[in-house]
Write a protein that holds these residues in place. Structure first.
Motif, short mmCIF file in Angstrom:
data_model
loop_
_atom_site.label_atom_id
_atom_site.label_comp_id
_atom_site.label_asym_id
_atom_site.label_seq_id
_atom_site.Cartn_x
_atom_site.Cartn_y
_atom_site.Cartn_z
N PRO A 1 -0.43 -7.30 -10.39
CA PRO A 1 -0.16 -5.84 -9.99
C PRO A 1 0.30 -5.01 -11.39
N THR A 2 0.85 -5.47 -12.13
CA THR A 2 1.27 -4.75 -13.37
C THR A 2 0.21 -3.98 -14.03
N ASP A 3 0.29 -2.69 -14.20
CA ASP A 3 -0.80 -1.90 -14.70
C ASP A 3 -2.12 -1.90 -13.68
N PHE A 4 -1.86 -1.87 -12.55
CA PHE A 4 -2.92 -2.22 -11.39
C PHE A 4 -2.44 -1.00 -10.15
N THR A 5 -3.65 -0.18 -9.96
CA THR A 5 -3.35 0.44 -8.72
C THR A 5 -4.81 0.92 -8.30
N TRP A 6 -5.15 0.89 -7.24
CA TRP A 6 -6.47 1.11 -6.78
C TRP A 6 -6.43 2.13 -5.80
N PRO B 1 -7.10 10.87 -14.10
CA PRO B 1 -5.76 10.53 -14.17
C PRO B 1 -5.43 9.46 -12.92
N GLU B 2 -5.60 9.80 -11.80
CA GLU B 2 -5.08 8.99 -10.91
C GLU B 2 -5.95 7.60 -10.64
N ARG B 3 -6.94 7.52 -11.46
CA ARG B 3 -7.86 6.27 -11.35
C ARG B 3 -7.65 5.60 -12.90
N GLN B 4 -6.81 5.91 -13.54
CA GLN B 4 -6.83 4.93 -14.83
C GLN B 4 -6.03 3.72 -14.80
N LYS B 5 -5.35 3.43 -13.82
CA LYS B 5 -4.62 1.87 -13.66
C LYS B 5 -5.80 1.10 -12.97
N GLU B 6 -6.92 1.81 -12.69
CA GLU B 6 -8.31 1.02 -12.17
C GLU B 6 -8.95 0.25 -13.17
N VAL B 7 -8.66 0.78 -14.49
CA VAL B 7 -9.64 0.47 -15.38
C VAL B 7 -9.89 -1.06 -15.79
N MET B 8 -8.55 -1.59 -15.76
CA MET B 8 -8.49 -2.89 -16.12
C MET B 8 -9.47 -4.09 -15.01
N HIS B 9 -9.30 -3.73 -13.84
CA HIS B 9 -10.43 -4.27 -12.81
C HIS B 9 -11.91 -3.82 -12.91
N ARG B 10 -11.98 -2.39 -13.25
CA ARG B 10 -13.25 -2.07 -13.26
C ARG B 10 -13.92 -2.79 -14.55
N PHE B 11 -13.25 -3.01 -15.60
CA PHE B 11 -13.70 -3.45 -16.87
C PHE B 11 -14.34 -4.98 -16.52
N VAL B 12 -13.53 -5.63 -15.86
CA VAL B 12 -13.99 -7.00 -15.29
C VAL B 12 -15.35 -6.99 -14.43
N LEU B 13 -15.27 -5.86 -13.58
CA LEU B 13 -16.58 -5.88 -12.42
C LEU B 13 -17.73 -5.53 -13.40
N ILE C 1 0.89 -1.35 0.11
CA ILE C 1 -0.10 0.00 0.00
C ILE C 1 1.04 1.19 -0.10
N ARG C 2 0.65 2.24 -0.91
CA ARG C 2 1.26 3.46 -1.00
C ARG C 2 0.51 4.40 -0.12
N ASN C 3 1.23 4.79 1.06
CA ASN C 3 0.19 5.88 2.04
C ASN C 3 0.28 7.26 1.59
N SER D 1 -8.41 5.44 7.55
CA SER D 1 -7.79 6.80 8.16
C SER D 1 -8.66 8.03 7.29
N ASP D 2 -8.16 9.08 7.51
CA ASP D 2 -8.50 10.33 6.86
C ASP D 2 -7.84 10.81 5.92
N ARG D 3 -6.83 9.80 5.21
CA ARG D 3 -6.12 10.18 4.10
C ARG D 3 -5.91 9.33 3.07
N THR D 4 -6.05 9.59 1.86
CA THR D 4 -5.96 8.59 0.62
C THR D 4 -4.80 7.82 0.60
N MET D 5 -5.06 6.53 0.13
CA MET D 5 -3.95 5.52 0.10
C MET D 5 -4.13 4.79 -1.34
#
Length: 725
Positions: free
Chosen positions: A278-283, A494-506, A93-95, A170-174
């Motif tokens: 994890p390649t091309d993935f960030t959520w 832009p910060e959510r574009q690496k979610e597209v692969m998983h969101r596509f499956v969903l 997790i990148r905090n 938490s109260d901050r994005t991760m």
């Protein structure tokens, strides 16, 4: 109780029908793996944790004083990155501070008498109360990332499932950068890694290699589980065979980018991970948001690869596939694709139905080419309205004519795709996956719809619903004929574009779920250029999947053997095609190891061939229960024998069996004796064809003499046995 907790020793023990899984809460709060294998009555195996001490290059645990423990060497239940464990990690997790140090510790647990569903994703079901679930709550106290680990064990089967849910408390994005579904640590490297590789029209070939030091993995980053690799791996002990030896099987219930990774470390210990690639993935997780990883299914047996497969088959038949078609005879269908490709009209299809009905076929399926202005594969995907220039009188008229011949009617769709030459693309060019200022890469002259968008899914659902609700349609073939490139969505920042692969499956799961609920009696068959999406996620929505676009009977042997490693035979879309390399008899015998149907022009069959097809269909009806419900045995592998391959079905009560052998290459010597498996040695069985009676012991130990049955390229034999007194 299948799940026990020793509060004094802080040890969890999970028991399936024949296996045990044990882990402990360390004094530091870390979860440490102790054991996974054959059933054990006891559970205190903390003595196994002593793996030595290696000085400053193997750090002590932060916040824990004691040189007997290091996260770099200890077996972890769910490994984290950046805090002393240098092996492959299940969680990273990148905090909000920008670093990736992750460290979860035990907080609490619950034992549930139910199987929680995974929101928006397929998973094993438990509708009869056959399972218990352990929910472990952990927390990274620095970042307030809460991680819940779920373990479900089934009382009726030696199977366990795992998944993880990460919540930002938490109260901050991760940002999640690695979030695997299962982590398994073994104390040895003495395993062979078995997996399924391939390509289009040559899917799921079984291969194995010994584990070696370092990282070895299989994965997909194509946006689907893919033709190239399947989300399944088995670790088998050196020397383990089909029927003997320890085997651990792992299968991911997921249809998108996956990774299954194994690392052997300096202590000759092995870590296995299975989850989203994890390649091309960030959520991105905002405060109070959660992310659910897909479910992993784990099987342990000490009775070889064959028993591992049978456990997967029983599990998926009972707890994954729900369609009302699961437990009944599937219709024998004839598909128009290899019979006509795009060159058909209503009269040709009715002519197919007329001839097919005479032979006992149940259903005609109209494949690609019925919609928009489609004449070939360069237009009209996304325009799901009937081409009445091709189907004169419309779809209802065609279906009425086909029904009048005594056949049901099925239809082909490719819902996730769009053609550049389509009304839909001209109206909504931003509805396909794309990235700014970059030209899209076409494949099969088509693009991919952005299934992350609800407006896109709603449009496709409305178009298809109109056709399916206004016509008497009994079957839908759901195809997916390319992989994902230029993966971007116009609606995501832009910060959510690496979610597209998983969101596509969903998004695809959401659309499929809407259809199976709206049309519960339609038989859905999944497809992706054949077997490019043959995975457990798709089986949740459709009870069968087109196994491969390769319908050659000899090539199908390798494909179907590999598929059987994990998936039930009743899920194999398998047809008799007009491929002259082998006899019609052999093509029928091979297709019988599956759903059974035809992929040819029935008008071109001779009278003798039509009579043979009629007999094949009668045999299918006679044996369909045995094929659907029986235990499957791989007797001779086509990748390990140059002469022939063989397989067998045995009924659950061991009162019936059927063995098939197919010659791939004529041998130098024709002498061939084949032993059967899985029978009751004390029961006597009669050969249905010859009337000869054998004991189960004789069939399994002395075997059958097939010398006069299998002798030339492409020949085959099927032997059917029933118990007699």
């Amino acid at each position: 109780m299948a799940i026990l907790f020793d509060a004094e020793k802080k040890i969890f023990k999970l028991d399936t029908a024949s296996s045990s899984y044990v882990f402990a809460v360390h004094d530091s709060g870390r979860l440490l793996h102790l054991y996974y294998g054959a059933y054990l009555p006891d559970c205190d195996m903390r003595y196994l944790l002593d793996r030595g001490y290696f000085g400053s290059f193997t750090p002590d645990a932060a916040g824990y004083v004691g040189k007997e423990f290091s996260p770099d060497t200890q077996p972890s239940e769910y490994s984290c990155n950046g805090t002393g464990d240098f092996r492959i990690s299940a969680l990273q997790i990148r905090n909000a501070d920008g670093n990736i140090a992750t460290d979860i510790r035990y907080v609490s647990h619950r034992i549930l008498n139910e199987k929680p569903a995974l929101p928006g994703m397929p998973s094993l079901r438990d509708e009869n109360g056959d399972s218990e679930t352990l929910e472990i709550t952990t927390l990274d106290q620095t970042t307030n990332a809460e991680v819940k680990l779920y373990y479900t064990v089934y009382n009726d089967l030696p199977v366990m499932t795992r998944h993880a849910v990460v919540t930002n408390t938490s109260d901050r994005t991760m940002e999640l950068e690695r979030v695997f579904s299962a982590c398994l640590d073994f104390n040895t490297m003495d395993y062979d890694m078995v997996h399924l590789y391939g390509k289009w029209a040559k899917e799921r070939t079984v291969t194995e290699r010994p584990l070696c030091h370092g990282i070895q993995s299989i994965q997909s980053k194509r946006g689907s589980s893919s033709h190239n690799h399947n989300p399944f791996v088995a670790l088998k002990a050196h020397g383990a065979t089909e029927e003997n030896g320890e085997v651990y099987g792992v299968n991911l219930i997921y249809s998108g980018n996956f990774s299954i990774e194994a690392e052997v470390d300096c202590l000759n210990a092995t870590r296995l991970l299975a989850g989203i690639n994890p390649t091309d993935f960030t959520w991105r997780l905002e405060p109070n948001e959660s992310f659910t990883a897909p479910e992993a299914v784990m099987v342990y047996t000490d009775r070889g690869l064959g028993e591992m497969s049978r456990i997967f088959h029983r599990t998926y038949m009972k707890h994954l596939i729900k369609s009302p078609w699961r437990d009944v005879e599937r219709p024998v269908l004839i598909n128009s694709w290899e019979a006509a490709y795009f060159d058909f009209d209503d009269n040709k299809l009715v002519a197919f139905a007329h001839e097919a009905a005479k032979m006992g076929v149940d259903m005609l399926v109209m494949d690609d080419g019925w919609f928009g202005h489609r004449k070939n594969d360069d237009s009209s995907l996304g325009d799901w309205y009937v081409n009445e220039k091709k189907l004169k009188g419309g779809l209802s008229s065609l279906i009425e004519r086909v029904n009048a011949e005594g056949l049901k009617f099925g239809i082909w769709y490719e819902p996730e795709m769009i053609s550049p030459d389509s009304d839909l693309y001209r109206a909504h060019p931003d509805w396909c996956l794309h990235v700014p200022n970059r030209e899209n890469s076409p494949a099969r002259l088509q693009y991919v719809l952005d299934m992350t968008r609800k407006d896109v899914r709603d449009n496709i659902f409305a178009q298809m619903y109109k056709v399916l609700s206004e016509n008497k349609i009994d079957y839908v073939k759901w195809d997916f004929n390319r992989n994902l490139t230029e993966v971007g969505s116009a609606l995501l920042p832009p910060e959510r574009q690496k979610e597209v692969m998983h969101r596509f499956v969903l998004g695809t799961y959401d659309l499929m779920d809407r259809f199976v609920k709206a049309f519960p009696n339609i038989l859905f068959e999944n497809c992706s250029g054949g077997g490019g999406r043959f995975d457990a996620g798709m089986l949740y929505y459709s009870p069968q999947i087109w196994c491969s676009d390769n319908t050659d009977a000899i090539e199908r042997l390798t494909i179907q053997f590999g598929t059987s490693m994990c998936y039930p035979i009743s899920s194999f879309g398998a047809h008799v095609a007009a491929r002259p390399r082998t006899s019609l008899k052999t093509r029928g015998n091979v297709a019988m190891c599956g759903t059974f149907g035809y992929e040819l022009d029935p008008r071109k069959l001779t009278d003798d061939e039509k009579a043979e097809v009629k007999q094949q269909i009668a045999d299918y009806r006679k044996y369909h229960c045995l094929v659907r419900e029986g235990d499957f045995y791989r007797l001779v592998s086509p990748t390990e024998n140059d002469f022939y391959c063989a397989w067998e079905f045995v009924s659950p009560d061991k009162q019936e069996a059927m063995m098939t052998a197919v010659v791939m290459r004529q041998p130098e010597t024709r002498y061939c004796v084949q032993r059967l498996r899985g029978l009751d040695p004390k029961t006597y069985y009669q050969d249905e064809e010859t009337g000869t009676v054998y004991s189960g012991a004789m069939l399994m130990n002395a075997g059958l003499n097939l010398t006069r049955d299998v002798y030339e390229d492409g020949t085959s034999v099927t032997k059917h046995f029933k118990a007699v007194k």
